[in-house]
Design an enzyme around this catalytic site. Structure first.
Site, PDB file in Angstrom:
ATOM      1  N   THR A 207      55.599  73.009  61.548  1.00  0.00           N
ATOM      2  CA  THR A 207      56.142  74.351  61.750  1.00  0.00           C
ATOM      3  C   THR A 207      55.019  75.324  62.092  1.00  0.00           C
ATOM      4  OG1 THR A 207      55.844  75.222  59.500  1.00  0.00           O
ATOM      5  CG2 THR A 207      57.795  73.857  59.916  1.00  0.00           C
ATOM      6  N   ASP A 208      55.377  76.414  62.711  1.00  0.00           N
ATOM      7  CA  ASP A 208      54.457  77.540  62.758  1.00  0.00           C
ATOM      8  C   ASP A 208      54.359  78.082  61.328  1.00  0.00           C
ATOM      9  OD1 ASP A 208      52.735  79.427  63.791  1.00  0.00           O
ATOM     10  OD2 ASP A 208      54.093  80.079  65.382  1.00  0.00           O
TER      11      ASP A 208
END
Length: 570
Positions: free
Chosen positions: A288-289
């Site tokens: 994920t970011d």
């Protein structure tokens, strides 16, 4: 994956992944972690945390960084998992870099590569290879690059010059070449930000963007570079975007405020598991970011964000939790315990976690030791070559009578950039010039006189990602430009002085007013500069621009973007 940005026994922040491959530390006194503290070493070992993300605050010198990464690896190998750590960084080149520029050339970035007229793939490969050399020598084995977002929105506040351009096929090709270069230097690439951050008006660090493209545009523009990389088998990691894509998934999630919102891609099983893995065939790691970004943290509590991320099919949850003191460390242990309990109670989630563990373990088994040390001079040569070959003449047949020029006013966004330009001009001018330097904030102080050339450079407002991340929201990343004042200053220099040179230090959207007025208009996608050991400011882009203005080199670059606003079918 974890980030060791700040720590002083009072304030740190941590992130966990499916197998707890992620972590961050922070504090308000901005004391960067340059040596692994005992408290964090214990945390890494106790919780089998398998990876770290480094920031500029962690990076000072080569011996210091190598000692830090070695300490992290020792913790990883002493943990029960007994697997090497994924040690990562955002070293994209251009605007987004974390290593000190005076020691490690930062190059001009993706859009500069896209602007090279001939052999741009070779430039992309070499860019990746050299960045990989820098990282591998320091013990960093994952780079969160390349950015393969297709920048089709002129008002995009966060991607802009971080993109290779607005042609999806070219973006994909150059991203693949960059990844091959990184792999050549034993560093894993991360393609980002899936399913695409190129057509947003909102920075996902500060808000939740929504892309309302139709299915055809999503397939032919947003997803295409990722599909190219997957098909080429050159895509070890993909980073998700905190962006709503209603056409891909219109299902909703209840926020901590009790409201229903469309699921962001990071939390969408339809987007990550069905679209990315099942339909597009991706077999690598999904990270994920950063989950501390407002697009997630404003809507979900850390535990809910982590669980939803895993349920969606992500393998690594990045930075969902901050720990500011010993009590915070205790609460992080409690968060991990809660995650484990939820996983054990959910057979489907357990299966997801085991699948993620197998993928993480497989990826770690592919890690290779670097075989070639960094050649500093070769890196500087390539930095200069890319800066020169990516310059663009925005309006050919413009000119200044250089023989008449006796002095020069330089106005740049920062005084440091102006000084870098000054020293560059001094090195290429055939005669001695009186040079005055100003920051853009000092524009009112600029006075034109006969035979005096004005050089004025503008760049876009910067995102917090340029500085680092959410801990930099208090920094002044926004620079307001008084366009009318800039125009008047240029006109006055044309009428009274020896002409004006306009420099775009960004993607030259919205620059037509300046281009039409200037005596010369050039575009560089690089605004980086640094101070040398003798106190002089310098930068490859300013060296290249000076040579172009004084006709020491030919300007051969071509725009990788359409600067006339065009619309894609939504």
């Amino acid at each position: 994956m974890i980030d060791l940005r700040y720590f002083d026994n009072k304030d740190l922040s941590v992130s966990a992944s499916n197998n707890l491959v992620g972590y961050q530390t922070q504090n308000h006194t901005r004391s960067g972690v340059t040596k692994l503290p005992c408290e964090l070493a214990t945390l890494l070992c106790d919780l089998n945390i398998g990876g770290v993300i480094l920031f500029a605050e962690n990076c000072e010198t080569k011996p210091q960084i190598k000692q830090l990464t070695q300490a992290i690896q020792q913790c990883a190998m002493r943990s029960e998992a007994n697997l090497p750590a994924l040690i990562s960084i955002d070293q994209e080149g251009g605007r987004v870099t974390r290593l000190p520029k005076a020691q490690w050339p930062s190059f001009s970035g993706n859009m500069a590569i896209g602007a090279v007229t001939e052999n741009s793939r070779d430039y992309a490969f070499e860019n990746g290879r050299l960045i990989g050399e820098q990282l591998a020598e320091l013990g960093i084995n994952v780079n969160h690059a390349p950015t393969v977002d297709v920048n089709i929105n002129h008002a995009n506040p966060v991607i802009n010059v971080r993109s290779f351009g607005d042609d999806p096929s070219i973006v994909g090709d150059l991203g693949i070449a960059t990844a091959k270069g990184l792999k050549h230097s034993s560093v894993l690439a991360t393609f980002k930000h899936f399913p695409g951050h190129g057509d947003t008006h909102t920075d996902s660090h500060t808000g939740l963007p929504c892309v309302n493209h139709n299915e055809q545009t999503i397939e032919s523009v947003d997803l295409k570079p990722f599909q190219q990389a997957i098909d080429a088998n050159e895509c070890p990691l993909i980073m998700t975007a905190h962006i709503q894509y209603p056409v891909l998934d219109s299902s909703t999630i209840i926020t901590k405020q009790g409201q229903a919102i469309v699921r962001p891609a990071t939390l969408s099983r339809q987007i990550i598991s069905e679209t990315l893995r099942n339909r597009m065939g991706f077999k690598g790691l999904v990270i994920t970011d950063a989950l501390d970004m407002a697009s997630i943290s404003d809507f979900l509590k850390p535990l809910d964000a982590v669980l939803e991320t895993f349920r969606a099919g992500a393998d690594i949850a990045l930075m969902p939790f901050k720990v500011h003191n010993p009590d915070g460390i205790k609460r992080f242990y409690e968060l991990v315990d809660s995650v484990v309990k939820n996983v054990i109670a959910d057979e489907e989630l357990t299966a997801e976690i085991m699948g993620s563990f197998q993928r993480v373990r497989h990826t770690k088994q592919t890690l290779r030791q670097p075989t070639k040390p960094m050649n500093y001079l070769a890196h500087r040569r390539f930095e200069n070559k890319l800066a020169q070959d990516s310059l663009i003449n925005l309006l050919p047949n413009q000119s200044i009578h250089l023989s008449r020029i006796t002095s020069c006013n330089i106005v740049m966004p920062s005084i440091e950039q102006a000084l870098a330009f000054k020293y560059a001009i001094m090195s290429v001018s055939d005669k001695e010039l009186l040079i005055n330097c100003y920051s853009l904030q000092q524009l009112n102080n600029v006075k034109a006189r006969q035979d005096q050339m004005l050089i004025i450079g503008l760049e876009d407002k910067r995102s917090v990602v340029d500085a680092g991340g959410m801990d930099d929201l208090d920094k002044d990343c926004q620079q307001q430009i008084d366009q009318d004042r800039v125009i008047k200053t240029m006109q006055h220099s044309n009428e009274v002085g020896g002409g004006s040179v306009f420099i775009s230090l960004k993607a030259p959207y919205h620059c037509q007013r300046y281009i039409n007025i200037a005596s010369i208009s050039l575009a560089s996608f690089d605004a980086n500069c640094y101070q040398t050991s003798d106190g002089q400011w310098t930068g490859a882009a300013f060296d290249a621009l000076s040579k172009a203005i004084f006709k020491k080199i030919k300007v051969t670059g071509t725009l990788p973007i359409n600067i006339t606003q065009r619309s894609f079918t939504k």
